[in-house]
Scaffold this motif. Sequence first.
Motif, PDB file in Angstrom:
ATOM      1  N   LEU A  51       2.131  11.312   3.596  1.00 60.28           N
ATOM      2  CA  LEU A  51       1.012  11.056   2.684  1.00 60.28           C
ATOM      3  C   LEU A  51      -0.174  10.413   3.394  1.00 60.28           C
ATOM      4  O   LEU A  51      -0.005   9.669   4.364  1.00 60.28           O
ATOM      5  CB  LEU A  51       1.478  10.145   1.544  1.00 60.28           C
ATOM      6  CG  LEU A  51       2.619  10.700   0.672  1.00 60.28           C
ATOM      7  CD1 LEU A  51       3.038   9.653  -0.347  1.00 60.28           C
ATOM      8  CD2 LEU A  51       2.205  11.992  -0.010  1.00 60.28           C
ATOM      9  N   ARG A  80       2.512   1.745  -3.460  1.00 59.59           N
ATOM     10  CA  ARG A  80       1.522   2.230  -4.432  1.00 59.59           C
ATOM     11  C   ARG A  80       1.151   3.679  -4.155  1.00 59.59           C
ATOM     12  O   ARG A  80       0.950   4.468  -5.092  1.00 59.59           O
ATOM     13  CB  ARG A  80       0.287   1.329  -4.386  1.00 59.59           C
ATOM     14  CG  ARG A  80       0.517  -0.038  -5.022  1.00 59.59           C
ATOM     15  CD  ARG A  80      -0.684  -0.946  -4.857  1.00 59.59           C
ATOM     16  NE  ARG A  80      -0.509  -2.190  -5.611  1.00 59.59           N
ATOM     17  CZ  ARG A  80      -1.268  -3.273  -5.458  1.00 59.59           C
ATOM     18  NH1 ARG A  80      -2.265  -3.263  -4.576  1.00 59.59           N
ATOM     19  NH2 ARG A  80      -1.047  -4.359  -6.180  1.00 59.59           N
ATOM     20  N   THR A  81       1.054   4.054  -2.897  1.00 62.66           N
ATOM     21  CA  THR A  81       0.748   5.429  -2.533  1.00 62.66           C
ATOM     22  C   THR A  81       1.843   6.369  -3.023  1.00 62.66           C
ATOM     23  O   THR A  81       1.575   7.511  -3.429  1.00 62.66           O
ATOM     24  CB  THR A  81       0.567   5.546  -1.012  1.00 62.66           C
ATOM     25  OG1 THR A  81      -0.554   4.740  -0.611  1.00 62.66           O
ATOM     26  CG2 THR A  81       0.324   6.980  -0.582  1.00 62.66           C
ATOM     27  N   LEU A  88      -3.492   7.781   3.561  1.00 65.97           N
ATOM     28  CA  LEU A  88      -3.836   6.447   3.075  1.00 65.97           C
ATOM     29  C   LEU A  88      -4.934   6.599   2.050  1.00 65.97           C
ATOM     30  O   LEU A  88      -5.977   7.194   2.326  1.00 65.97           O
ATOM     31  CB  LEU A  88      -4.310   5.579   4.250  1.00 65.97           C
ATOM     32  CG  LEU A  88      -4.684   4.127   3.963  1.00 65.97           C
ATOM     33  CD1 LEU A  88      -3.472   3.328   3.529  1.00 65.97           C
ATOM     34  CD2 LEU A  88      -5.305   3.501   5.216  1.00 65.97           C
ATOM     35  N   LYS A  89      -4.696   6.091   0.857  1.00 66.10           N
ATOM     36  CA  LYS A  89      -5.668   6.255  -0.229  1.00 66.10           C
ATOM     37  C   LYS A  89      -6.695   5.132  -0.192  1.00 66.10           C
ATOM     38  O   LYS A  89      -6.353   3.957  -0.172  1.00 66.10           O
ATOM     39  CB  LYS A  89      -4.961   6.275  -1.576  1.00 66.10           C
ATOM     40  CG  LYS A  89      -4.024   7.461  -1.771  1.00 66.10           C
ATOM     41  CD  LYS A  89      -3.355   7.422  -3.136  1.00 66.10           C
ATOM     42  CE  LYS A  89      -2.442   8.618  -3.345  1.00 66.10           C
ATOM     43  NZ  LYS A  89      -1.769   8.565  -4.661  1.00 66.10           N
ATOM     44  N   GLU A 106       0.832  -1.203   0.000  1.00 67.40           N
ATOM     45  CA  GLU A 106       0.000   0.000   0.000  1.00 67.40           C
ATOM     46  C   GLU A 106       0.867   1.254   0.000  1.00 67.40           C
ATOM     47  O   GLU A 106       0.570   2.245  -0.690  1.00 67.40           O
ATOM     48  CB  GLU A 106      -0.921  -0.015   1.222  1.00 67.40           C
ATOM     49  CG  GLU A 106      -2.070   0.963   1.152  1.00 67.40           C
ATOM     50  CD  GLU A 106      -3.113   0.595   0.105  1.00 67.40           C
ATOM     51  OE1 GLU A 106      -3.893   1.494  -0.287  1.00 67.40           O
ATOM     52  OE2 GLU A 106      -3.149  -0.576  -0.336  1.00 67.40           O
ATOM     53  N   GLY A 107       1.956   1.217   0.777  1.00 68.03           N
ATOM     54  CA  GLY A 107       2.848   2.359   0.827  1.00 68.03           C
ATOM     55  C   GLY A 107       3.533   2.622  -0.502  1.00 68.03           C
ATOM     56  O   GLY A 107       3.626   3.773  -0.957  1.00 68.03           O
ATOM     57  N   TRP A 145      -8.694   0.364   3.485  1.00 64.16           N
ATOM     58  CA  TRP A 145      -7.623  -0.582   3.764  1.00 64.16           C
ATOM     59  C   TRP A 145      -7.973  -1.939   3.142  1.00 64.16           C
ATOM     60  O   TRP A 145      -9.124  -2.362   3.159  1.00 64.16           O
ATOM     61  CB  TRP A 145      -7.442  -0.733   5.284  1.00 64.16           C
ATOM     62  CG  TRP A 145      -6.357  -1.687   5.628  1.00 64.16           C
ATOM     63  CD1 TRP A 145      -6.481  -2.912   6.219  1.00 64.16           C
ATOM     64  CD2 TRP A 145      -4.952  -1.515   5.375  1.00 64.16           C
ATOM     65  NE1 TRP A 145      -5.252  -3.516   6.361  1.00 64.16           N
ATOM     66  CE2 TRP A 145      -4.307  -2.676   5.853  1.00 64.16           C
ATOM     67  CE3 TRP A 145      -4.197  -0.505   4.794  1.00 64.16           C
ATOM     68  CZ2 TRP A 145      -2.920  -2.841   5.747  1.00 64.16           C
ATOM     69  CZ3 TRP A 145      -2.819  -0.673   4.700  1.00 64.16           C
ATOM     70  CH2 TRP A 145      -2.203  -1.820   5.169  1.00 64.16           C
ATOM     71  N   ARG A 166      -2.786   6.050  10.140  1.00 59.46           N
ATOM     72  CA  ARG A 166      -3.860   6.521   9.262  1.00 59.46           C
ATOM     73  C   ARG A 166      -5.179   5.811   9.586  1.00 59.46           C
ATOM     74  O   ARG A 166      -6.248   6.435   9.561  1.00 59.46           O
ATOM     75  CB  ARG A 166      -3.478   6.297   7.798  1.00 59.46           C
ATOM     76  CG  ARG A 166      -2.224   7.069   7.358  1.00 59.46           C
ATOM     77  CD  ARG A 166      -2.392   8.574   7.493  1.00 59.46           C
ATOM     78  NE  ARG A 166      -1.214   9.306   7.009  1.00 59.46           N
ATOM     79  CZ  ARG A 166      -0.298   9.858   7.805  1.00 59.46           C
ATOM     80  NH1 ARG A 166      -0.426   9.777   9.122  1.00 59.46           N
ATOM     81  NH2 ARG A 166       0.730  10.505   7.301  1.00 59.46           N
ATOM     82  N   LEU A 168       6.793   8.688   2.733  1.00 63.01           N
ATOM     83  CA  LEU A 168       5.512   8.013   2.955  1.00 63.01           C
ATOM     84  C   LEU A 168       4.775   8.618   4.138  1.00 63.01           C
ATOM     85  O   LEU A 168       3.540   8.761   4.107  1.00 63.01           O
ATOM     86  CB  LEU A 168       5.746   6.520   3.180  1.00 63.01           C
ATOM     87  CG  LEU A 168       4.486   5.694   3.452  1.00 63.01           C
ATOM     88  CD1 LEU A 168       3.518   5.760   2.273  1.00 63.01           C
ATOM     89  CD2 LEU A 168       4.847   4.243   3.759  1.00 63.01           C
TER      90      LEU A 168
END
Length: 261
Positions: free
Chosen positions: A254, A131-132, A256-257, A128-129, A260, A237, A251
């Motif tokens: 930023l 990709r973010t 969390l997009k 996830e990180g 989860w 987040r 990271l």
Amino acid sequence: METPVALSLAARTPRLDDRPLEKRIGLVILATDHTTEVDFHRLVASDRIGVYVARIPYANPVTPENLRAMQPSLTAAAGLILPDETLDVVMYSCTSASVVIGDKEIAAAIEAAKPGAAVVTPSAAAVEGLRTLGARRISVLTPYTIETSQPMADYFAALGFEIDRFTCLGLSDDREMARIAPEEIVAFAKEAMAPESDALFISCTAVRAAGMIGEVETAIGKPVVSSNCATAWACLRLCGDQEARPRLGRLMALPLKGEWP
């Protein structure tokens, strides 16, 4: 004979808050882990967020077989963290075991004890990180042997990452991994980073990389994600803490997009 001390009962009982702290994060960590608890108290714990720990049995060396052997302990360990009370997040702190056992299998085991809690693994948090950060091509540095690293290479490749360089340090004892000198982390990270990669991932929750992210990013000129950096970011987040902490790495600045995984 001394006069007995007179004891009295208060006229009323005290008012109780719903919780001592607003948010609760549970950590399930290895019995041999020197690093995760320290990192989380430094990076995550606050007067709003509490961090609570349970340890599970683990026997070195770090091999796929020994990593997989932890799976039956996960539900019981999660259940020992504030029994009969809810947690907001539970994080299982072993990157290589998360890959070998599987993120979904770990989530199911923990949810059996703590339903409703978000479950974080280092592998899922790293993905996830990355990709973010917009990383598609990555370099990877692990402290493991090649045998233990291979499932991780397969894991990232299966999720669509192009791996330009994958470096293994060849260690098989997680207690030694925790003793890798900070300056060595920086030196090996520089060697591990392929120029064409978008970011570097430093694996292993035992490795003291989270405190070196800023220095490594300066040295290589690219974003860096470590196991504990990624899980700390995800847990913060998920607890609603959106504070940007760029000094701790790109990271950590930023959000969390999306939801989860």
